[in-house]
Write a protein that holds these residues in place. Structure first.
Motif, PDB file in Angstrom:
ATOM      1  N   MET A  65       0.737  -0.799   0.197  1.00 36.90           N
ATOM      2  CA  MET A  65      -0.278   0.053  -0.296  1.00 36.90           C
ATOM      3  C   MET A  65       0.884   1.051  -0.281  1.00 36.90           C
ATOM      4  N   ASP A  66       2.183   0.866   0.553  1.00 33.89           N
ATOM      5  CA  ASP A  66       2.752   2.570   0.693  1.00 33.89           C
ATOM      6  C   ASP A  66       2.498   2.362  -0.632  1.00 33.89           C
ATOM      7  N   ASP A  67       3.305   1.671  -1.146  1.00 26.57           N
ATOM      8  CA  ASP A  67       4.070   1.791  -2.990  1.00 26.57           C
ATOM      9  C   ASP A  67       3.020   2.729  -3.936  1.00 26.57           C
ATOM     10  N   VAL A  68       1.594   1.742  -3.400  1.00 31.61           N
ATOM     11  CA  VAL A  68       0.217   2.259  -4.142  1.00 31.61           C
ATOM     12  C   VAL A  68       0.121   4.016  -3.623  1.00 31.61           C
ATOM     13  N   GLU A  69       0.314   4.494  -2.549  1.00 31.45           N
ATOM     14  CA  GLU A  69       0.350   5.399  -2.390  1.00 31.45           C
ATOM     15  C   GLU A  69       0.202   6.135  -3.192  1.00 31.45           C
ATOM     16  N   LYS A  70       2.405   6.490  -2.976  1.00 28.93           N
ATOM     17  CA  LYS A  70       3.679   7.339  -3.804  1.00 28.93           C
ATOM     18  C   LYS A  70       3.064   7.148  -5.211  1.00 28.93           C
ATOM     19  N   ARG A  71       2.840   5.860  -5.876  1.00 28.58           N
ATOM     20  CA  ARG A  71       3.315   6.000  -7.856  1.00 28.58           C
ATOM     21  C   ARG A  71       1.359   7.296  -7.801  1.00 28.58           C
ATOM     22  N   ILE A  72       0.558   6.863  -7.184  1.00 30.28           N
ATOM     23  CA  ILE A  72      -0.798   8.000  -7.330  1.00 30.28           C
ATOM     24  C   ILE A  72      -0.219   9.346  -6.986  1.00 30.28           C
ATOM     25  N   GLN A  73       0.358   9.318  -5.486  1.00 29.70           N
ATOM     26  CA  GLN A  73       0.669  10.973  -5.538  1.00 29.70           C
ATOM     27  C   GLN A  73       1.839  11.436  -6.790  1.00 29.70           C
ATOM     28  N   ARG A  74       2.986  11.295  -7.846  1.00 30.83           N
ATOM     29  CA  ARG A  74       3.637  10.691  -8.788  1.00 30.83           C
ATOM     30  C   ARG A  74       2.061  11.295 -10.316  1.00 30.83           C
ATOM     31  N   ILE A  75       0.935  10.457 -10.038  1.00 31.12           N
ATOM     32  CA  ILE A  75       0.478  10.460 -11.011  1.00 31.12           C
ATOM     33  C   ILE A  75      -0.844  11.807 -11.223  1.00 31.12           C
ATOM     34  N   VAL A  76      -0.844  12.131  -9.694  1.00 32.86           N
ATOM     35  CA  VAL A  76      -1.636  13.661  -9.139  1.00 32.86           C
ATOM     36  C   VAL A  76      -0.619  14.375  -9.521  1.00 32.86           C
ATOM     37  N   GLU A  77       0.652  14.541  -9.174  1.00 30.46           N
ATOM     38  CA  GLU A  77       1.563  15.344  -9.496  1.00 30.46           C
ATOM     39  C   GLU A  77       1.648  16.079 -11.167  1.00 30.46           C
ATOM     40  N   ASP A  78       1.973  15.157 -12.022  1.00 31.09           N
ATOM     41  CA  ASP A  78       1.974  15.184 -13.573  1.00 31.09           C
ATOM     42  C   ASP A  78       0.686  15.317 -13.964  1.00 31.09           C
ATOM     43  N   ALA A  79      -0.587  15.110 -13.614  1.00 31.35           N
ATOM     44  CA  ALA A  79      -1.416  15.684 -14.391  1.00 31.35           C
ATOM     45  C   ALA A  79      -2.034  16.839 -13.528  1.00 31.35           C
ATOM     46  N   CYS A  80      -1.605  17.294 -12.189  1.00 28.40           N
ATOM     47  CA  CYS A  80      -2.114  18.793 -11.712  1.00 28.40           C
ATOM     48  C   CYS A  80      -0.664  19.714 -12.935  1.00 28.40           C
ATOM     49  N   ARG A  81      -0.245  19.087 -13.048  1.00 26.28           N
ATOM     50  CA  ARG A  81       1.503  20.171 -14.168  1.00 26.28           C
ATOM     51  C   ARG A  81       0.725  19.891 -14.902  1.00 26.28           C
ATOM     52  N   LYS A  82       0.054  19.362 -16.094  1.00 25.10           N
ATOM     53  CA  LYS A  82      -0.623  19.434 -16.712  1.00 25.10           C
ATOM     54  C   LYS A  82      -1.405  20.078 -17.621  1.00 25.10           C
ATOM     55  N   ALA A  83      -2.101  19.860 -16.615  1.00 16.41           N
ATOM     56  CA  ALA A  83      -3.998  20.624 -16.328  1.00 16.41           C
ATOM     57  C   ALA A  83      -4.011  21.737 -16.693  1.00 16.41           C
ATOM     58  N   ASP A  84      -5.102  22.563 -16.851  1.00 19.03           N
ATOM     59  CA  ASP A  84      -4.495  24.224 -17.143  1.00 19.03           C
ATOM     60  C   ASP A  84      -4.669  24.641 -15.852  1.00 19.03           C
ATOM     61  N   PHE A  85      -4.202  25.664 -15.332  1.00 14.19           N
ATOM     62  CA  PHE A  85      -3.776  25.923 -13.650  1.00 14.19           C
ATOM     63  C   PHE A  85      -5.217  27.293 -14.234  1.00 14.19           C
ATOM     64  N   SER A  86      -5.343  27.342 -14.963  1.00 19.00           N
ATOM     65  CA  SER A  86      -6.784  28.923 -14.768  1.00 19.00           C
ATOM     66  C   SER A  86      -7.778  28.209 -14.835  1.00 19.00           C
ATOM     67  N   SER A  87      -8.120  26.473 -14.311  1.00 27.24           N
ATOM     68  CA  SER A  87      -9.441  26.222 -13.745  1.00 27.24           C
ATOM     69  C   SER A  87      -9.538  26.514 -12.704  1.00 27.24           C
ATOM     70  N   THR A  88     -10.927  25.471 -12.217  1.00 31.46           N
ATOM     71  CA  THR A  88     -10.451  25.866 -10.447  1.00 31.46           C
ATOM     72  C   THR A  88      -9.779  24.134  -9.797  1.00 31.46           C
TER      73      THR A  88
END
Length: 704
Positions: free
Chosen positions: A673-696
């Motif tokens: 589960m620790d590895d699952v948490e870390k991998r999802i954390q990286r996915i969220v970071e990359d998705a936020c980086r690519k998302a349009d930061f002007s949106s909510t």
């Protein structure tokens, strides 16, 4: 001039046969016009199949398209202007396959309609599919026997008819399928013996299965003796790698009728015997009830009553505080046995409402809690969960009324204290508990705006009615007029629908919810190597009002109620790891599997099997996802709300891969589960980086 004619004539003698040969060969080849003329027939057959199996028009087939080829109709593949593949796994198809639909696709090489709700029989014109190599109909409701045309498919290599309702026997005509190397018939209602002369030469171990056909019996044929025992589990077969077949006992002649003039019992004698037996049974039951009531009275002594008012001594150091209510005085009692420290507890004298940790900002006792108005939030195998609002509107609590508890009070207290010590931002805090012979309650902080299940799939239960918590009868329902209940139903139905909730959940929000859930479960696992959540499902994941975070509710409840492992209930089986379903054992790896199912549910928008109250549209998510990915239609996995977001396509694929790893059949192949948490954390970071930061959503921080 004559010489010139001779030369031309000689050349003509050579060219004329060549020209004739070219014309004959061209006539023998099917022209473009001939092939093109067959495509409308294929299109008509597909359209008729859709009309029969897809009344809700869920298949994204454009009726205006001139041809089903070229990707215009997803699931259809063509070659040379003929339909050669039809792959529609898990598309919620329902109904019977009519004649003149599939049977008219005469160039078809692969047909996959797995994991739908197709009923009826395999159409008799399946024998028209002379080019068919693979037929995959697993996980439907097909019944009846196997049509004769099935055994005429000379090129058929793979046949998967498992998990249907086929009856009859396994025909020796399967021997006619000379190219067959896979035959899967498990999970049907086949009966009788396997033919002794059954000999499908190309079958290999792992590619033949008739398990879970309870009416199959007799010896395993010699040609199948090398198959693993798992291919015959759940049948009455014997021999081969199974138990040896029993030798039938020699038949004995029935004893001759006696010549003694025995008399038959009269009707009144039979009635007397029955009445006497009933009276004896009632007498025994009355005696047992009397002894049980007597033992109860004996146990209710003043010493036992005094002991019940206090927390048991002889355990970890506990500070017991009587909750001050009204003019009652606060009394403290300290116990100091030699043991590790535990959180202090506050007890309402005589009522045993035990607070784990410090007293609440606004003190309340059991009677105050029982007078609170309540709404039913959920009903599960372990009990019913309510939202309780105390007088004055504050605080708002979450109360879980446990259905059955199989451990004594002192053990329950120790386990509740251990759960109350878990403090994490993604876990609702266990504030207090109540334990008596008649009632067991857990009191949590009320968090979140609704469950992930209701957000993805809509509310399938009735709207919450106003409840009143009674002192004597626990949490009971107040009567309300039919008109008021009807108005409440329409209000809540219109206020919260699944489609509106899904429309607001883009991929980044779903990934944040997954991260919050993984963090909460990982914290539980880190608290102890043997501690698990035990019941992870989307209805136990409470989403915040902003819909970018979550709390994991219901943690530790299976462990808290105790009791021996029992066959797990059907409800929620779609989240349950194979080892839990088989043996009832709970380990951290089982939590990983359940969270993996939730990840697949977030990505696909589909509910797992037996997850919804009425079982609507539930599928075996891990199996369905693997079947779609295996057939190279990965894009069909994703919910239509997020499928077209090209910016985060890579992140969606990574989360899909993680969900598939978490739902591996073998526990040792799943990540921690620790590895699952870390991998999802990286996915969220990359998705936020690519998302349009002007949106909510794009402007929010990565922290869930």
């Amino acid at each position: 001039m004559a010489r010139r004619l001779n030369i031309i004539g000689g050349a003509g003698g050579v060219m004329l046969p060549l020209l004739i040969a070219i014309l004959v060969a061209a006539a023998a080849l099917p022209g473009r016009g001939a092939a093109q003329s067959l495509l409308p027939a294929d299109r008509a057959a597909l359209q008729a199949l859709r009309d029969a199996l897809d009344p809700g028009r869920r298949l994204p087939w454009d009726p205006a398209a001139a041809t089903p080829c070229g990707g215009r109709w997803p699931g259809v593949a063509c070659d040379g202007n003929r339909v050669v593949e039809l792959r529609l796994p898990g598309k919620s198809l329902i109904g019977e396959i009519p004649l003149g639909t599939v049977g008219n696709l005469t160039a078809l090489r692969k047909l996959s309609l797995r994991f739908n709700a197709i009923s009826g029989e395999i159409p008799a014109d399946v024998g028209n599919l002379a080019e068919l190599r693979g037929l995959f109909l697993r996980g439907n409701r097909l019944a009846g026997g196997f049509p004769e045309g099935l055994f005429s498919l000379a090129l058929l290599k793979k046949l998967d008819l498992a998990e249907n309702r086929f009856t009859g026997g396994v025909s020796p005509e399967f021997n006619q399928l000379a190219q067959l190397d896979t035959l899967l018939l498990e999970g049907n209602d086949l009966g009788g013996e396997l033919p002794a002369d059954l000999n499908i030469r190309k079958l290999t171990p792992g590619r033949f299965n008739v398990s879970q056909n309870a009416r199959l019996d007799g010896p395993v044929p010699a040609s199948l003796a090398g198959m693993p025992a798992s291919a015959f589990v759940g049948t009455g077969l014997c021999g081969g790698l199974l138990a040896a077949c029993a030798t039938p006992p020699p038949s004995t002649a029935p004893p001759p009728p006696s010549d003694g003039g025995g008399k038959k019992l009269s009707r009144w004698a039979i009635v007397g015997i029955i009445v006497g037996a009933v009276l004896v049974i009632l007498l025994v039951m009355g005696l047992l009830a009397f002894l049980r009531r007597r033992s109860r009275r004996a146990s209710r002594t003043p010493a036992a009553g005094a002991a019940a008012a206090n927390v048991h001594a002889g355990t970890a150091p506990v500070t017991v505080t009587v909750a001050p209510t009204g003019t009652d005085a606060a009394v403290k009692q300290s116990l100091h046995p030699a043991a590790a420290p535990a959180p202090p507890a506050m007890v309402s004298e005589g009522k045993k409402l035990v607070f784990l940790g410090s007293a609440p900002d606004r003190p309340y006792d059991l009677e105050t809690l029982l007078r609170a108005s309540a709404e039913v939030l959920a009903k599960g195998v372990h009990g019913t969960t309510y939202r309780a609002t105390l007088d004055g509107g504050d605080p708002v609590l979450c109360v879980k009324r446990l259905r059955e508890v199989h451990i004594p009070e002192h053990e329950f207290r120790d386990r509740a204290a251990a759960l109350g010590a878990l403090r994490h931002e993604n876990l609702p805090r266990l504030r207090a508990y109540f334990y008596s012979k008649e009632e067991k309650l857990l009191v949590y902080d009320f968090v979140g705006a609704g469950s992930l299940s209701s957000l993805l799939h809509g509310k399938f239960s009735s709207p919450p009615h106003v409840k009143q918590i009674k002192k004597k009868h626990g949490i009971c329902l107040h009567g309300r007029s039919s008109m008021l209940r009807l108005l409440l139903f329409f209000f809540f139905f219109l206020a919260d629908s699944g489609a509106e909730g899904r429309a607001r959940l883009d991929f980044t929000a779903r990934a944040r919810i997954a991260l919050a859930a993984a963090r909460g479960v990982a914290f539980i696992h880190r608290s102890s190597s043997s501690t698990t959540h035990g019941n992870i499902k989307s209805s136990n994941i409470v989403v915040t009002a902003s819909r970018d975070g979550a709390f994991v509710a219901g943690y530790g409840v299976p462990w808290l109620v105790g009791g021996a492992a029992t066959p797990p209930p059907r409800r929620g089986a779609g989240y349950r790891a194979p080892e839990v379903a088989a043996a009832g054992t709970r380990a951290p790896a089982a939590d990983v599997y359940s969270l993996g199912v939730v990840l697949l549910e977030l990505l696909s928008g589909r509910a797992p099997a037996h997850a919804l109250p009425d079982g609507a549209d539930g599928v075996d998510l891990p199996r369905w996802v693997r079947s779609v990915v295996q057939e190279e239609w990965t894009s069909e996995v994703f919910d239509s709300v997020i499928a077209n977001d090209a910016r985060v396509e890579d992140e969606m694929m990574r989360l899909l891969q993680l969900g598939m790893e978490c739902t591996e059949q073998r526990p040792d192949r799943r990540p921690a589960m620790d590895d699952v948490e870390k991998r999802i954390q990286r996915i969220v970071e990359d998705a936020c980086r690519k998302a349009d930061f002007s949106s909510t959503d794009g402007s929010r921080s990565v922290s869930a």
